[in-house]
Design an enzyme around this catalytic site. Sequence first.
Site, PDB file in Angstrom:
ATOM      1  N   SER A 261      82.648  17.546  11.034  1.00  0.00           N
ATOM      2  CA  SER A 261      81.486  18.428  11.127  1.00  0.00           C
ATOM      3  C   SER A 261      81.594  19.533  10.096  1.00  0.00           C
ATOM      4  O   SER A 261      82.670  19.830   9.602  1.00  0.00           O
ATOM      5  CB  SER A 261      81.391  19.046  12.533  1.00  0.00           C
ATOM      6  OG  SER A 261      82.309  20.106  12.660  1.00  0.00           O
TER       7      SER A 261
ATOM      8  N   ALA B  27      81.339  22.508  10.741  1.00  0.00           N
ATOM      9  CA  ALA B  27      81.888  23.710  11.372  1.00  0.00           C
ATOM     10  C   ALA B  27      83.399  23.715  11.404  1.00  0.00           C
ATOM     11  O   ALA B  27      84.042  24.709  11.125  1.00  0.00           O
ATOM     12  CB  ALA B  27      81.347  23.830  12.803  1.00  0.00           C
ATOM     13  N   CYS B  28      84.003  22.582  11.757  1.00  0.00           N
ATOM     14  CA  CYS B  28      85.429  22.627  12.051  1.00  0.00           C
ATOM     15  C   CYS B  28      86.273  21.751  11.151  1.00  0.00           C
ATOM     16  O   CYS B  28      87.484  21.751  11.261  1.00  0.00           O
ATOM     17  CB  CYS B  28      85.674  22.215  13.502  1.00  0.00           C
ATOM     18  SG  CYS B  28      85.222  20.502  13.849  1.00  0.00           S
ATOM     19  N   GLY B  29      85.681  20.951  10.299  1.00  0.00           N
ATOM     20  CA  GLY B  29      86.500  20.113   9.446  1.00  0.00           C
ATOM     21  C   GLY B  29      87.025  18.921  10.206  1.00  0.00           C
ATOM     22  O   GLY B  29      86.490  18.494  11.204  1.00  0.00           O
TER      23      GLY B  29
ATOM     24  N   CYS C  81      89.029  17.884  12.638  1.00  0.00           N
ATOM     25  CA  CYS C  81      89.778  18.457  13.741  1.00  0.00           C
ATOM     26  C   CYS C  81      90.864  17.496  14.195  1.00  0.00           C
ATOM     27  O   CYS C  81      90.602  16.352  14.537  1.00  0.00           O
ATOM     28  CB  CYS C  81      88.844  18.783  14.896  1.00  0.00           C
ATOM     29  SG  CYS C  81      87.564  19.980  14.450  1.00  0.00           S
TER      30      CYS C  81
END
Length: 278
Positions: free
Chosen positions: A117, A119-121, A123
Amino acid sequence: MTTPTRPGPTTRARIREISGNVARDRRDDLATEEPMEIRLMGADGAHKTLAITMRTPGHDFELATGFLNGEGIGGIAAIAYCTDDDVEPEARYNVVTVHLRGRIPELPSLDRHFMTSSACGVCGSASLDALRDRCSPLPADPLRLTPQTLYGMPSALRKAQGVFGKTGGLHAAGLFTAEGELLAAREDVGRHNAVDKLVGWAAMQGRLPLRGHVLMVSGRASYEIMQKALAAGIPAVCAVSAPSSLAVDLAREFGMTLVGFLREERCNVYAGAERIVE
């Protein structure tokens, strides 16, 4: 046949702006967010999807190159937008094929076809244990930074954020010299994508490893950003916001300097304080 339109970094939208009791309709610029699929093509003809990431279009080949560097994949022969039959014409600028000089390596990440995503890479894509298997602590280097040099980096990076100035919706990553000179900056809806674009730029310029340089990011310092910096050989990472606990652990174990809350002539040094001198 209609020529596919290449997406840009901004998208125009009609909005209603409300200020106090007054409302008016106007146009606004939004940061574009679209998927990009990264495909690998081996020299033997084998192919595989490595990842799909939500990104801001622009510097796509740098993004793919930097992403592969962070995953420990090298030997790039060529990069091109995909024209395979299974890709619709309107999606071709959202699929990048990386041609390798050798076979596609056997790596756990290649079996996940993971979605990342903005947003978070990626994860949980790796742990410190997995990182130890392919990365070593950074060698000693002469990099030394003064507080005044650090204090100038956030404003220099902000001035380079052209798309952020239009949209207010992008992260940025900048590569600095020890003297505080900004060499390059990249923007993206994803902070990890901005770092990948920057590392990809350096790789395509033949600058890796980036010893003696500083990475500055506009948001927080996550584990993944530290991992990407380590893979690029960057000894120091500075962030406007806080680091995560795992980012600090990584920095301390691999001999990196990590600075957080760098703003308004103050900062916290979480690791590698010996590189910060008066």
